[in-house]
Design a protein around this motif. Structure first.
Motif, mmCIF file in Angstrom:
data_model
loop_
_atom_site.group_PDB
_atom_site.id
_atom_site.type_symbol
_atom_site.label_atom_id
_atom_site.label_comp_id
_atom_site.label_asym_id
_atom_site.label_seq_id
_atom_site.Cartn_x
_atom_site.Cartn_y
_atom_site.Cartn_z
ATOM 1 N N ILE A 35 0.876 -1.169 0.000
ATOM 2 C CA ILE A 35 0.000 0.000 0.000
ATOM 3 C C ILE A 35 0.912 1.217 0.000
ATOM 4 N N GLY A 36 1.095 1.839 -1.189
ATOM 5 C CA GLY A 36 2.230 2.733 -1.343
ATOM 6 C C GLY A 36 3.469 1.854 -1.340
ATOM 7 N N GLN A 37 4.222 1.925 -0.262
ATOM 8 C CA GLN A 37 5.317 0.971 -0.060
ATOM 9 C C GLN A 37 5.107 0.132 1.196
ATOM 10 N N SER A 38 4.019 0.367 1.898
ATOM 11 C CA SER A 38 3.801 -0.269 3.195
ATOM 12 C C SER A 38 3.479 -1.758 3.074
ATOM 13 N N ASN A 39 4.082 -2.561 3.951
ATOM 14 C CA ASN A 39 3.748 -3.989 4.049
ATOM 15 C C ASN A 39 2.475 -4.231 4.854
ATOM 16 N N ALA A 40 1.910 -3.188 5.431
ATOM 17 C CA ALA A 40 0.724 -3.320 6.280
ATOM 18 C C ALA A 40 -0.369 -2.378 5.796
ATOM 19 N N ASP A 41 -1.589 -2.673 6.219
ATOM 20 C CA ASP A 41 -2.745 -1.868 5.834
ATOM 21 C C ASP A 41 -3.718 -1.852 7.014
ATOM 22 N N ASN A 42 -4.801 -1.098 6.856
ATOM 23 C CA ASN A 42 -5.859 -1.008 7.868
ATOM 24 C C ASN A 42 -5.302 -0.548 9.216
ATOM 25 N N PRO A 43 -4.923 0.734 9.293
ATOM 26 C CA PRO A 43 -4.367 1.273 10.540
ATOM 27 C C PRO A 43 -5.308 1.063 11.719
ATOM 28 N N ALA A 44 -4.715 0.808 12.881
ATOM 29 C CA ALA A 44 -5.496 0.645 14.110
ATOM 30 C C ALA A 44 -5.638 2.026 14.759
ATOM 31 N N PHE A 45 -6.681 2.753 14.367
ATOM 32 C CA PHE A 45 -6.866 4.126 14.834
ATOM 33 C C PHE A 45 -7.346 4.206 16.282
ATOM 34 N N MET A 46 -8.054 3.173 16.743
ATOM 35 C CA MET A 46 -8.714 3.245 18.044
ATOM 36 C C MET A 46 -7.883 2.529 19.107
ATOM 37 N N PRO A 47 -7.455 3.246 20.144
ATOM 38 C CA PRO A 47 -6.709 2.589 21.221
ATOM 39 C C PRO A 47 -7.623 1.783 22.122
ATOM 40 N N VAL A 48 -7.030 1.053 23.032
ATOM 41 C CA VAL A 48 -7.782 0.272 24.009
ATOM 42 C C VAL A 48 -6.980 0.250 25.301
ATOM 43 N N ILE A 49 -7.676 0.182 26.419
ATOM 44 C CA ILE A 49 -7.035 0.130 27.736
ATOM 45 C C ILE A 49 -7.093 -1.302 28.270
ATOM 46 N N TYR A 50 -5.969 -1.753 28.829
ATOM 47 C CA TYR A 50 -5.878 -3.058 29.490
ATOM 48 C C TYR A 50 -5.716 -2.806 30.982
ATOM 49 N N ASP A 51 -6.621 -3.390 31.779
ATOM 50 C CA ASP A 51 -6.571 -3.264 33.239
ATOM 51 C C ASP A 51 -6.089 -4.593 33.823
ATOM 52 N N PRO A 52 -4.840 -4.677 34.281
ATOM 53 C CA PRO A 52 -4.325 -5.955 34.773
ATOM 54 C C PRO A 52 -4.984 -6.436 36.056
ATOM 55 N N ALA A 53 -5.670 -5.539 36.775
ATOM 56 C CA ALA A 53 -6.325 -5.928 38.017
ATOM 57 C C ALA A 53 -7.714 -6.503 37.797
ATOM 58 N N ALA A 54 -8.256 -6.367 36.589
ATOM 59 C CA ALA A 54 -9.595 -6.891 36.297
ATOM 60 C C ALA A 54 -9.526 -8.391 36.030
ATOM 61 N N PRO A 55 -10.660 -9.101 36.176
ATOM 62 C CA PRO A 55 -10.660 -10.537 35.896
ATOM 63 C C PRO A 55 -10.481 -10.833 34.417
ATOM 64 N N LEU A 56 -9.929 -12.001 34.122
ATOM 65 C CA LEU A 56 -9.733 -12.439 32.744
ATOM 66 C C LEU A 56 -11.065 -12.382 31.999
ATOM 67 N N GLY A 57 -11.029 -11.823 30.799
ATOM 68 C CA GLY A 57 -12.230 -11.695 29.987
ATOM 69 C C GLY A 57 -12.860 -10.324 30.054
ATOM 70 N N SER A 58 -12.436 -9.497 31.033
ATOM 71 C CA SER A 58 -13.015 -8.149 31.139
ATOM 72 C C SER A 58 -11.931 -7.104 31.368
ATOM 73 N N ARG A 59 -10.751 -7.358 30.853
ATOM 74 C CA ARG A 59 -9.617 -6.451 31.093
ATOM 75 C C ARG A 59 -9.506 -5.341 30.060
ATOM 76 N N PHE A 60 -10.155 -5.511 28.906
ATOM 77 C CA PHE A 60 -10.049 -4.503 27.853
ATOM 78 C C PHE A 60 -11.266 -3.588 27.859
ATOM 79 N N SER A 61 -11.004 -2.297 27.672
ATOM 80 C CA SER A 61 -12.094 -1.320 27.661
ATOM 81 C C SER A 61 -11.744 -0.178 26.717
ATOM 82 N N ARG A 62 -12.801 0.394 26.123
ATOM 83 C CA ARG A 62 -12.637 1.603 25.314
ATOM 84 C C ARG A 62 -13.492 2.737 25.858
ATOM 85 N N ASP A 63 -13.915 2.633 27.080
ATOM 86 C CA ASP A 63 -14.770 3.654 27.685
ATOM 87 C C ASP A 63 -14.065 5.008 27.656
ATOM 88 N N GLY A 64 -14.703 5.977 27.002
ATOM 89 C CA GLY A 64 -14.199 7.339 26.981
ATOM 90 C C GLY A 64 -13.061 7.594 26.020
#
Length: 603
Positions: A363-392
């Protein structure tokens, strides 16, 4: 059944918090993102060097910014005003690594043989000592001070004596490592006389076992004085004092995690509450074969959403990797520690592989495509399966993929820079990116704690008392000591968060803080200290040097051997080729060169 399930959920949440212990409550609310300023050079490498300044290093390419009559590829930038001051390295810094010494000097090592201007960077060692008067620059002396072998895509880590271990890389530049160009060795800066390799590089079996995909291996210094290392689909614990490699459980499900299949990795926060048990988090990567002809690959290759975590104590290693899932597959993601103990996952791409100019449908010269525009938060203190959030959280509109960087800043924002998946400065798709962004967590919009009294150096186990001004309603605080690291290619050398022992006085105007218990918990060198309220709001992170501020130890015997190995043609009598098993006596001229090098090492 629902009541019982909720009870179990509360129990599991409690146990998770009890185990993790160190995370603060996190302030809810909306994040903000602003585009503010230009970097002058693309942000291939990024490190915060003081409370107000960061250094940004690019590869040698045709930037418009000039220095001393030629193109610039490094700058010092003011975090607050975005004012740029061009720096002048001599060699091509492309794909170098970086770590700070115990005295606060940044060491940039390795690079590229490609020359547009400047010197070959493969064996380069560059020193940058931050200053306050705008006079400091990158110091290089290629004929006197350099690596003992060529390193393209190496990694580094500061160890407990304040020196730096430099690990791996290739002898030549290539899209991916292979057996013909692999450099399966490590070395120290300053050089050490250790394991029978006096001042020189030392072999590593791990770097043979992990080819082809082992560029920029992940290195983390552990509280027991050993080093966690992962690359490709393997992981180990390395004892540098005994030169011993101990294999760990491999990366689950065949996911590759090092360049060009770059996953993000981080050491989760350490504290007395979790018994300083190190836990490694690795997110993203790819299952593409590391022996595949890149022309058979595509910029649309699926990436992995796998996010794995393992505690590096006996029980954790026996249990193996705990597998979680990101909201989407991601490659080249930056994992940024926040002062409240959470991890921000940001930038990268959702398809393809790292690099440019290799796959069949660039893509142009890029080996990658589809930029990951949206970040995500990982909470290590939360239980497995509910550690990722995009709130706010808020998405960027700037693609930040190959050759982009991110870092926490002392004021608590996250600085985002770079992206240039091209051979040179370009305006094609996924063009060279100079725009700078600052992502602000919700705590930037509320009243924050502040403090004074942090000394310039803060020694191990010593006690200091800070004067604190806390927001109304604060009941308690934590003290987060952070190494903000050196970021490049989604790898964050030395990034670290250690919660210190701290006692808030009864009147809540003073806070007594104890320095790190051991140098292995926080290797001596630069640290940023944040006071974090029980609502998860951090203060400004003032900078100190952990330890005494002294330079790392210098071994005169190793320096002498190092001088001989360099074959310094500029010093009469110093271009000595050693006979096998014998050393010529040091000439006066060569001794003078050794002394000059020692003075540089002690900068």
């Amino acid at each position: 059944m629902r009541t019982m399930g909720n009870a179990f959920q509360r129990l599991f949440t409690f146990l998770g918090l009890l185990h993790y212990g160190a995370a603060a409550t996190s302030l809810a609310g909306n994040w903000t993102l602003v585009q503010q300023g230009l970097t002058g050079v693309s942000g291939l490498q990024l490190a915060v060097v003081s409370e107000t300044k960061a250094i940004i290093i690019d590869k040698v390419e045709n930037n418009a910014l000039m220095v001393d009559g030629h193109i610039a590829w490094a700058v010092e930038i003011d975090i607050n005003t975005q004012e740029v001051r061009a720096l002048d390295p001599l060699s091509n810094t492309w794909c170098a690594t970086g770590s700070f010494l115990s005295n606060g000097t940044l060491i940039s090592s390795g690079g590229s043989p490609i020359r547009i201007t400047g010197e070959d960077g493969l064996q380069a060692l560059r020193l940058f000592t931050p200053c306050t008067d705008g006079s400091c620059d990158i110091l290089e002396d290629p004929t006197r001070i350099r690596l003992t072998s060529a390193r393209w895509y190496p990694s580094s880590v500061r160890i407990e004596d304040g020196s730096v271990l430099i690990f791996g890389g290739s002898l030549l530049n290539n899209y991916i490592n292979n057996a013909t160009i692999n450099n399966p060795t490590y070395e120290f800066y300053p050089p050490k006389n250790i394991h029978g390799f006096n001042g020189l590089q030392i072999p590593s079996q791990f770097l043979n076992d992990t080819i082809n995909g082992n560029h920029f291996p992940n290195l983390v210094y552990l509280p027991d004085g050993r080093v966690f290392i992962s690359a490709n689909t393997q992981a180990m614990i390395f004892d540098w004092k005994t030169n011993t490699e101990t294999q760990l459980p491999g990366i689950p499900n065949g996911v590759r995690i090092s360049s060009p299949f770059s996953a993000g990795h981080v050491l989760l926060p350490l504290s007395a509450e979790n018994n300083f048990t190190p836990e490694i988090l690795i997110c993203g990567g790819s299952t593409v074969s590391d022996f595949a002809d890149p022309l058979t690959l595509t910029s649309q290759e699926p990436t992995s959403s796998q996010c794995i975590r393992m505690a590096l104590d006996e029980a954790g290693i026996a249990k193996g990797w705990e597998v979680d899932q990101l909201p989407e597959g991601r490659i080249m993601a930056d994992l940024i520690l926040l002062p409240d103990g959470r991890v921000l996952v940001i930038d990268g791409a959702m398809t393809g592989v790292a690099g440019y100019g290799n796959v069949a449908d660039q893509i142009g010269q890029s080996n990658a495509d589809n930029p990951a525009f949206m970040p995500v938060i990982y909470d290590p203190a939360a239980p497995l399966g509910s550690r990722f959030s995009r709130d706010g959280l808020i998405a960027s509109t700037i693609p930040r993929m190959y050759h982009s960087t991110a870092s926490l800043t002392p004021n608590g924002t996250i600085m985002l820079a770079g992206s240039n998946p091209n051979a040179d400065v370009s305006t094609i798709m996924y063009a060279t990116e100079y725009r700078l962004e600052f992502l602000s967590p919700p705590y930037m919009a509320v009243e924050r704690p502040s403090y004074t009294g942090l000394p310039a150096t803060f020694d191990f186990n010593s006690k200091i008392t800070l004067d604190v001004d806390l927001p109304e309603g604060t009941k308690d605080v934590k003290v987060a000591l952070m190494d903000l690291g050196f970021a490049t290619h989604a790898v964050h050398m030395d990034q670290r968060l250690l919660y210190l022992d701290a006692v808030l006085h009864e009147d809540k105007t003073k806070l007594t803080v104890t320095g790190p218990p051991t140098p292995a918990l926080f290797p001596p060198g630069p640290g940023f200290l944040f006071v974090v309220t029980d609502s998860g709001v951090p203060s400004f992170g003032h900078q100190t040097l952990i330890g005494t501020g002294a330079s790392p130890p210098v071994d005169e015997d190793a320096i002498a051997k190092y001088v001989y190995a360099q074959q310094d043609d500029d010093a009469a009598g110093c271009a000595v080729v050693l006979a096998a098993g014998a050393e010529a006596p040091m000439s006066v001229e060569c001794s003078n060169v050794a002394s000059a090098i020692m003075n540089m090492l002690l900068i």
